[in-house]
Design a protein around this motif. Sequence first.
Motif, PDB file in Angstrom:
ATOM      1  N   ASP A 167     -28.786 126.659 -45.759  1.00 19.20           N
ATOM      2  CA  ASP A 167     -29.423 127.639 -44.875  1.00 19.20           C
ATOM      3  C   ASP A 167     -29.742 127.129 -43.473  1.00 19.20           C
ATOM      4  OD1 ASP A 167     -29.442 129.617 -46.873  1.00 19.20           O
ATOM      5  OD2 ASP A 167     -31.257 128.754 -47.754  1.00 19.20           O
ATOM      6  N   PHE A 168     -29.639 125.833 -43.249  1.00 20.70           N
ATOM      7  CA  PHE A 168     -29.998 125.270 -41.944  1.00 20.70           C
ATOM      8  C   PHE A 168     -29.307 123.938 -41.719  1.00 20.70           C
ATOM      9  CE2 PHE A 168     -33.307 124.246 -45.063  1.00 20.70           C
ATOM     10  CZ  PHE A 168     -33.299 122.856 -45.033  1.00 20.70           C
ATOM     11  N   THR A 227     -34.311 121.751 -36.097  1.00 18.83           N
ATOM     12  CA  THR A 227     -33.694 122.373 -37.268  1.00 18.83           C
ATOM     13  C   THR A 227     -33.219 123.760 -36.851  1.00 18.83           C
ATOM     14  OG1 THR A 227     -35.195 121.185 -38.744  1.00 18.83           O
ATOM     15  CG2 THR A 227     -34.044 123.084 -39.654  1.00 18.83           C
ATOM     16  N   VAL A 228     -31.955 124.056 -37.113  1.00 15.01           N
ATOM     17  CA  VAL A 228     -31.371 125.337 -36.709  1.00 15.01           C
ATOM     18  C   VAL A 228     -31.002 126.131 -37.955  1.00 15.01           C
ATOM     19  CG1 VAL A 228     -29.483 126.439 -35.462  1.00 15.01           C
ATOM     20  CG2 VAL A 228     -30.485 124.318 -34.587  1.00 15.01           C
ATOM     21  N   VAL A 229     -31.529 127.341 -38.051  1.00 13.30           N
ATOM     22  CA  VAL A 229     -31.248 128.220 -39.193  1.00 13.30           C
ATOM     23  C   VAL A 229     -29.876 128.848 -39.006  1.00 13.30           C
ATOM     24  CG1 VAL A 229     -31.990 130.289 -40.418  1.00 13.30           C
ATOM     25  CG2 VAL A 229     -33.703 128.686 -39.523  1.00 13.30           C
ATOM     26  N   HIS A 230     -29.093 128.860 -40.079  1.00 14.63           N
ATOM     27  CA  HIS A 230     -27.767 129.490 -40.035  1.00 14.63           C
ATOM     28  C   HIS A 230     -27.933 131.002 -40.053  1.00 14.63           C
ATOM     29  CE1 HIS A 230     -26.159 125.691 -42.218  1.00 14.63           C
ATOM     30  NE2 HIS A 230     -26.542 125.425 -40.983  1.00 14.63           N
ATOM     31  N   ARG A 231     -27.041 131.704 -39.381  1.00 14.73           N
ATOM     32  CA  ARG A 231     -27.097 133.180 -39.358  1.00 14.73           C
ATOM     33  C   ARG A 231     -26.413 133.738 -40.573  1.00 14.73           C
ATOM     34  NH1 ARG A 231     -26.366 136.620 -34.753  1.00 14.73           N
ATOM     35  NH2 ARG A 231     -28.251 137.000 -34.743  1.00 14.73           N
ATOM     36  N   PRO A 278     -38.504 127.560 -45.777  1.00 16.87           N
ATOM     37  CA  PRO A 278     -38.983 126.196 -45.553  1.00 16.87           C
ATOM     38  C   PRO A 278     -37.851 125.314 -45.042  1.00 16.87           C
ATOM     39  CG  PRO A 278     -39.570 126.974 -47.749  1.00 16.87           C
ATOM     40  CD  PRO A 278     -38.620 127.965 -47.162  1.00 16.87           C
ATOM     41  N   ARG A 279     -38.147 124.506 -44.045  1.00 19.18           N
ATOM     42  CA  ARG A 279     -37.160 123.588 -43.482  1.00 19.18           C
ATOM     43  C   ARG A 279     -37.884 122.409 -42.846  1.00 19.18           C
ATOM     44  NH1 ARG A 279     -37.407 128.457 -40.955  1.00 19.18           N
ATOM     45  NH2 ARG A 279     -37.879 128.481 -38.736  1.00 19.18           N
ATOM     46  N   PRO A 280     -37.157 121.329 -42.558  1.00 17.58           N
ATOM     47  CA  PRO A 280     -37.797 120.140 -41.996  1.00 17.58           C
ATOM     48  C   PRO A 280     -38.462 120.432 -40.649  1.00 17.58           C
ATOM     49  CG  PRO A 280     -35.611 119.621 -42.801  1.00 17.58           C
ATOM     50  CD  PRO A 280     -35.742 121.110 -42.838  1.00 17.58           C
ATOM     51  N   ARG A 281     -39.509 119.666 -40.392  1.00 20.86           N
ATOM     52  CA  ARG A 281     -40.250 119.799 -39.134  1.00 20.86           C
ATOM     53  C   ARG A 281     -39.961 118.608 -38.232  1.00 20.86           C
ATOM     54  NH1 ARG A 281     -43.930 123.885 -39.601  1.00 20.86           N
ATOM     55  NH2 ARG A 281     -44.498 124.517 -41.701  1.00 20.86           N
TER      56      ARG A 281
END
Length: 96
Positions: free
Chosen positions: A79-80, A92-96, A42-45
Amino acid sequence: MKSITTLFLVAAMASFAPLTVADVLLIDAISEVPANSSEGLPRPRTGQTMDSVRTQFGTPEQEMPWVGEPPISRWVYADFTVYFEHEYVINTVVHR
């Protein structure tokens, strides 16, 4: 004469070697991003306000000040990272 032709052929083939080198594209990495859902990550939209992001996800680990015009700021979570234009989420960019 045969050795000159062979030498010429080897030289010609060697000059094409750099053309066969390829880079790895990040398309695979993009397709590996977990879904933005309770089953994934889950992350911001896009379009959410800063207040709603803070309410839903808590205080970020780091708040980077805005830069440029229009003002772009970012909040870093574990995580992002969330990017804002003014007070609205633009990505929103997810970290690797």
